[in-house]
Design an enzyme around this catalytic site. Structure first.
Site: not given
Ligand code: NAP
Ligand code: HSE
Length: 422
Positions: A13, A120, A125, A192, A196, A294
């Site tokens: 994402t 950041e 987010g 989560d 934070k 997001g």
């Molecule tokens: P996600 O959609 O699950 O994506 C994770 C990515 O990491 C995928 O591309 C996955 O590969 C890759 N990955 C996982 N394990 C791996 C490994 N062992 N080696 C290489 N690549 C690997 O997660 P996300 O939502 O983008 O979140 C990523 C980070 O941002 C997390 O720390 C999360 O807490 C943080 N975050 C997320 C959001 C949000 O809105 N989603 C907001 C703030 C912070 P594949 O694509 O091949 O599966």
């Molecule tokens: N899972 C979190 C939330 C997003 O629902 O706010 C990533 O920080």
């Protein structure tokens, strides 16, 4: 301005949002991206040779200056970051769990290798919060934070409030719509938000908070009836991440549901929006609010961090001094039992003479003063629901009072005990 070369680990994402948004900047070049599965269909079009399924190809690549870690979790993310720092690469990460659990090691290692770690996106987010605290708010002594830091739980609570639906029904709907994960534990049990607030409080208080000292309760036990009662009493129920520190470095840091007065901004922070209220001197009180998660809001923060490094890269031997972490003090944790709070209690009791008197007596004996007590008639099964709001009292006393009540009146059931914000 020098052009920096970055390697990304994770193209999910956030990674996809970062990749798409970085196409507009000619001072940043993406050299390599590590994913788990190279053959997975992606929402971004990129040359196949840019992908690898071995993150060590990225962190050991001598061409790369900055590693952008967007995979999440502690291991193996930590091993990749550790290697990258030892190779002298700067880090941008959105990984709140890693920061909460490995922050001290991470920042010590980065200083040892004269690298910066920017994060950041990890806290709220898209809301700018770390950079403002480190720069324009640096002259403040911040001593209190109250925040909504998890969009999933705030979405669930908002729907429970507006639709009068149960936690279970709203969670199912949120999962169908893709707002909540199939395994929602990390969000709904408060992990989560706890990750934070651990890092946010550490930075804001300039004193390290240890994740294991953060008290945590989730939203799974909240009832639709509590949402309704809270409304009638002039409150909304929110999952609040809170942190306070006193002049002796005692820090009370926690995540749990709270009744929040309807007149506050936090009470009006709905659905997936996050909000952070901070109090300190000389600023007084400020609230920052916006999208806490997001693809693009989170990418906004990641890109801001990359560009901050890009702007100084090659111009100085010591990048971004104000953004670095130097915590010499470790905050002393305050046990939740020793904290003072107001409480909302919902008590199911038999319709019998003296029940309210008993509740009053037990509270009085425990030095708990009641602010309001309400019973709306009697149910068909000859029971009644009694709603109580206390004045500020010791957590240990209210918990002892609840035990005493159910021991002395075994037919009484305390359906809910929720802390109330002032
Ligand atoms: P996600 O959609 O699950 O994506 C994770 C990515 O990491 C995928 O591309 C996955 O590969 C890759 N990955 C996982 N394990 C791996 C490994 N062992 N080696 C290489 N690549 C690997 O997660 P996300 O939502 O983008 O979140 C990523 C980070 O941002 C997390 O720390 C999360 O807490 C943080 N975050 C997320 C959001 C949000 O809105 N989603 C907001 C703030 C912070 P594949 O694509 O091949 O599966
Ligand atoms: N899972 C979190 C939330 C997003 O629902 O706010 C990533 O920080």
């Amino acid at each position: 301005m020098a052009k920096i070369k970055i390697g990304i680990i994770g193209l999910g994402t956030v990674g996809s949002g970062v990749y798409k948004s970085l196409q507009n900047f000619d001072n940043v070049e993406i050299v390599k991206i590590a994913v788990r599965n190279i053959n997975k269909p992606r929402s971004v079009k990129l040359p196949r040779e840019m992908l690898t399924d071995n993150p060590f190809d990225v962190v050991n690549n001598p061409e790369i200056d900055v590693i952008v870690e967007l995979m999440g979790g502690v291991e193996p993310a930590w091993s990749y970051i550790e290697t990258a720092l030892k190779n002298g690469k700067h880090i941008v990460t959105a990984n709140k769990e890693l920061l909460a659990k490995k922050g001290e090691e991470l920042f010590n290692l980065s200083e040892e290798h004269n690298c910066v770690v920017l994060y950041e996106a990890a806290i709220a987010g898209g809301i700018p919060i770390i950079m403002p605290i480190k720069t324009i708010l640096a002259g403040n002594r911040i001593n209190k934070i109250q925040a909504i830091l998890n969009g999933t739980t705030n979405y669930i609570l908002t729907k429970m409030d507006t639709d009068g639906a149960s936690y279970e029904d709203v969670l199912k709907e949120a999962q169908t719509l893709g707002y909540a994960e199939t395994d929602p534990t990390g969000d709904v049990e408060g992990f989560d938000a706890a990750y934070k607030i651990t890092t946010l409080a550490t930075i804001a208080f300039n004193s390290r908070i240890k994740f294991e000292n953060v008290y945590r309760e989730g939203i799974t036990k909240l009832r639709a009836e509590d949402m309704k009662a809270a409304n009638e009493l002039g409150y909304k129920i929110k999952l609040i991440a809170s942190a306070t520190i006193d002049e002796n470095n005692n820090a009370d840091v926690r995540v749990h549901p709270m009744l929040v007065p309807q007149k506050t901004l936090l009470a009006h922070t709905d659905y997936v929006t996050n909000a952070v209220e901070m109090s300190g001197h000389p600023i007084g009180k400020i609230v920052l609010s916006g999208p806490g998660a997001g693809e693009f809001p989170t990418a906004s923060s990641v890109i801001g961090d990359i560009l901050a490094i890009a702007r100084e890269f090659g111009t100085t031997d010591y990048l971004l001094p104000m953004m670095r972490c130097h915590h010499h003090s470790i905050a002393k944790p305050v046990n939740i039992h020793d904290t003072y709070n107001k409480y909302y209690l919902s008590i199911k009791a038999p319709n019998a003479i003296g029940v309210i008197a008993k509740i009053g007596t037990i509270c009085a004996n425990k030095n708990v003063s009641l602010s309001s007590i309400l019973q709306k008639g009697v149910n068909e099964n000859n029971t009644a629901v009694i709603t109580v709001i206390t004045e500020k009292c010791l957590e240990r006393s209210i918990k002892e009072g609840v035990n005493e009540l159910t021991n002395e009146l075994p037919d009484c059931e305390v359906l809910s005990l929720i802390r109330v914000a002032e």
